[in-house]
Design an enzyme around this catalytic site. Structure first.
Site, mmCIF file in Angstrom:
data_model
loop_
_atom_site.group_PDB
_atom_site.id
_atom_site.type_symbol
_atom_site.label_atom_id
_atom_site.label_comp_id
_atom_site.label_asym_id
_atom_site.label_seq_id
_atom_site.Cartn_x
_atom_site.Cartn_y
_atom_site.Cartn_z
ATOM 1 N N CYS A 266 14.855 -16.406 19.501
ATOM 2 C CA CYS A 266 15.517 -15.235 20.098
ATOM 3 C C CYS A 266 14.925 -13.886 19.701
ATOM 4 O O CYS A 266 14.502 -13.126 20.568
ATOM 5 C CB CYS A 266 16.995 -15.246 19.736
ATOM 6 S SG CYS A 266 17.879 -16.581 20.516
HETATM 7 C C1 UDX Z 1 19.366 -14.948 16.101
HETATM 8 C C2 UDX Z 1 20.576 -14.012 16.032
HETATM 9 O O1 UDX Z 1 20.994 -13.873 14.673
HETATM 10 C C3 UDX Z 1 21.714 -14.547 16.899
HETATM 11 O O2 UDX Z 1 22.809 -13.640 16.888
HETATM 12 C C4 UDX Z 1 21.203 -14.737 18.330
HETATM 13 O O3 UDX Z 1 22.207 -15.277 19.155
HETATM 14 C C5 UDX Z 1 19.981 -15.636 18.326
HETATM 15 O O4 UDX Z 1 18.985 -15.114 17.447
HETATM 16 P P1 UDX Z 1 18.653 -17.253 14.989
HETATM 17 O O5 UDX Z 1 17.519 -17.325 15.956
HETATM 18 O O6 UDX Z 1 19.408 -18.496 14.644
HETATM 19 O O7 UDX Z 1 19.736 -16.183 15.510
HETATM 20 O O8 UDX Z 1 18.020 -16.661 13.653
HETATM 21 P P2 UDX Z 1 18.502 -15.654 12.509
HETATM 22 O O9 UDX Z 1 19.345 -16.321 11.525
HETATM 23 O O10 UDX Z 1 18.982 -14.393 13.097
HETATM 24 O O11 UDX Z 1 17.076 -15.377 11.798
HETATM 25 C C6 UDX Z 1 15.975 -14.877 12.565
HETATM 26 C C7 UDX Z 1 14.771 -14.671 11.692
HETATM 27 O O12 UDX Z 1 14.973 -13.556 10.839
HETATM 28 C C8 UDX Z 1 14.447 -15.859 10.758
HETATM 29 O O13 UDX Z 1 13.051 -16.045 10.748
HETATM 30 C C9 UDX Z 1 14.973 -15.412 9.415
HETATM 31 O O14 UDX Z 1 14.292 -16.006 8.346
HETATM 32 C C10 UDX Z 1 14.711 -13.902 9.481
HETATM 33 N N1 UDX Z 1 15.621 -13.099 8.631
HETATM 34 C C11 UDX Z 1 16.955 -13.102 8.835
HETATM 35 C C12 UDX Z 1 15.070 -12.302 7.633
HETATM 36 O O15 UDX Z 1 13.845 -12.258 7.432
HETATM 37 N N2 UDX Z 1 15.915 -11.535 6.874
HETATM 38 C C13 UDX Z 1 17.267 -11.518 7.055
HETATM 39 O O16 UDX Z 1 17.954 -10.790 6.317
HETATM 40 C C14 UDX Z 1 17.809 -12.334 8.062
#
Ligand code: UDX
Length: 437
Positions: A266
């Site tokens: 996403c």
């Molecule tokens: C995301 C959104 O959070 C969600 O609301 C939407 O519907 C779909 O996309 P998701 O794809 O499951 O969800 O991943 P998420 O948990 O948001 O993490 C995305 C990326 O950001 C990951 O690679 C994660 O490692 C990274 N991340 C997340 C960070 O580097 N730091 C953070 O503090 C949080």
């Protein structure tokens, strides 16, 4: 009442199981026969244990089933949720072909139905898609008028992989964008048992809410990465710094974890798609361009830290732990492991990789590197190790694993380890944003 969910992927199945648990009869549709078979046997086509458990219960009870016959399923339903994927095209624009196919089938069902069926877009689509792309397909194919003969809504999801069912059963907010009041009212009443805040909007605002939310999350992560990159150069640990920033209620504590960047199905896709969408209106978003550039470059920070510690990476054996786009999932879409490993290989390092769940998926992306079957095997003889995904088991790294390495250098690319524990176990701890020695 029967609800039809089109697209048996991550969002579709989380949506289907949620409605099943709320007491509705659910039919999940997919053009992929294998997927349909898997759902009907109570098995998810991806790793999400709590969702799978509930899916199995619903299938057994007979309140959720899957089919390839979308037209028949929609005809027999009151709601048709469109949950198909909208992947990135090379230009950054989203690929609307799956949505077009799904809506073509819905239109056929609408043509022969006497009921007022509400079509609900849940797939992430850029602003104006539901009104200017989806609506004409439905109207032309059915010979009927949206808002009069059938309903049309846009209802974005905010699920995170790893906590999909919880996020779907207890959403932070329910956004109901509707073309007409009647379909919005009907959709709102469908969610009556869920006690989350609601917001009623038009179709276009609902579409934008999803993009505004995800680009904000991407910004928060990139901001954290930027603060971390500055802290490490200033001899500061970014952890208490970002923690203090997050204590301000205007900021909030979540999504302030620095690392090697954001991946997944996403965030990167949505930043690119919104950038492309506003460019069509003559607006170049400098912020979105910068976000993408920063995220592309962030894996290099982990490589730089490693090089600082062990010098030239040529012919050095480097262990990469975690290949999924984040810990706890088997999804490798846009995982930062790809640019990270590509960067290591460009420096002629010998990479050995391990992930508890995502290895099979990752091997398809990078078939030629070496893979290990456990954390210990991965770390054995390594001249350095980079943590790319925050799996809980990596947090237990200790003396046993570290003593297997040739040089005990650990680069924590997700800030998930305790520096003191690593040091006590004889390791040299380096982390994104960790400027202390
Ligand atoms: C995301 C959104 O959070 C969600 O609301 C939407 O519907 C779909 O996309 P998701 O794809 O499951 O969800 O991943 P998420 O948990 O948001 O993490 C995305 C990326 O950001 C990951 O690679 C994660 O490692 C990274 N991340 C997340 C960070 O580097 N730091 C953070 O503090 C949080």
């Amino acid at each position: 009442m029967r609800i039809c969910v089109i697209g048996a992927g991550f969002v579709g199945l989380a949506t289907g199981v949620t409605f099943g648990k709320l007491g509705y009869e659910v039919v999940c549709c997919d053009i992929d026969k294998g997927r349909v078979k898997s759902v009907n046997s109570g098995t998810l086509p991806f790793y999400e244990p709590p969702l799978e458990k509930e899916l199995r219960i619903l299938v057994k009870k007979g309140s959720l089933a899957a089919t390839v016959d979308t037209v028949a399923a929609v005809k027999a339903s009151k709601f048709a949720f469109v949950c198909v994927q909208t992947p990135s095209l090379p230009s950054g624009r989203i690929d609307l072909r799956p949505a077009k196919t799904a809506c073509g089938s819905i239109a056929k069902a609408l043509k022969y139905s006497r009921d007022y069926i509400v079509v609900v877009m849940k797939s992430t689509v850029v602003p104006s898609t539901t009104d200017l792309f989806i609506r004409p397909i439905l109207e032309k194919g059915s010979g009927k008028t949206a808002g009069r003969d059938f309903g049309l809504c846009m209802n974005p999801e905010f699920l995170q992989e790893g906590s999909a069912l919880k996020d779907s059963m207890e959403p932070t907010r329910i956004i109901i964008g509707s073309l007409d009041r009647r379909s919005g009212d009907m959709l709102e009443s469908l969610y009556a048992k869920i006690k989350s805040p609601r917001l009623r909007t038009d179709l276009r605002s609902a579409e934008m809410i999803k993009y505004a939310s995800n680009t904000f999350l991407a910004t928060k992560i990139s901001y954290s990465n930027e603060v971390a990159n500055m802290c490490v150069r200033l001899g500061i640990d970014s952890e208490p710094v970002l923690k203090a920033v997050g204590m301000d209620p205007r900021v909030g504590p979540l999504f302030l974890k620095p690392g090697v960047g954001f991946g997944g199905s996403c965030l990167p896709k949505d930043v690119r798609a919104l950038k492309d969408r506003v460019r069509l209106e003559g607006y170049e978003s400098r912020m979105l361009s910068t976000l993408l550039k920063m995220n592309d470059e962030q894996p290099r920070e982990a490589i730089r830290l490693l090089e600082n510690a062990i010098g030239d990476l040529g012919n050095k054996r480097i262990a990469v732990l975690g290949l999924a786009f984040k810990g706890g999932v088997d999804d490798v879409r846009e995982t930062r492991a790809v640019p990270l490993i590509t960067g290591l290989l460009a420096k002629r390092a010998r990479v050995v990789a391990y992930d508890p769940m995502a290895m099979q998926n990752f091997i398809r992306l990078m078939p030629t590197i070496e893979y290990a079957s456990s954390v210990s095997e991965c770390m054995k003889g390594a001249d350095g190790c980079i943590i790319q995904a925050d799996w809980p088991q990596f947090r237990k790294l200790g003396k046993k694993e570290i003593s297997l390495m040739r040089a005990p250098v650990i680069v924590d690319g997700r800030r998930c380890l305790d520096p003191a524990t690593i040091k006590r176990a004889g390791g040299k701890y380096l982390g994104i944003g960790y400027g202390l020695q």
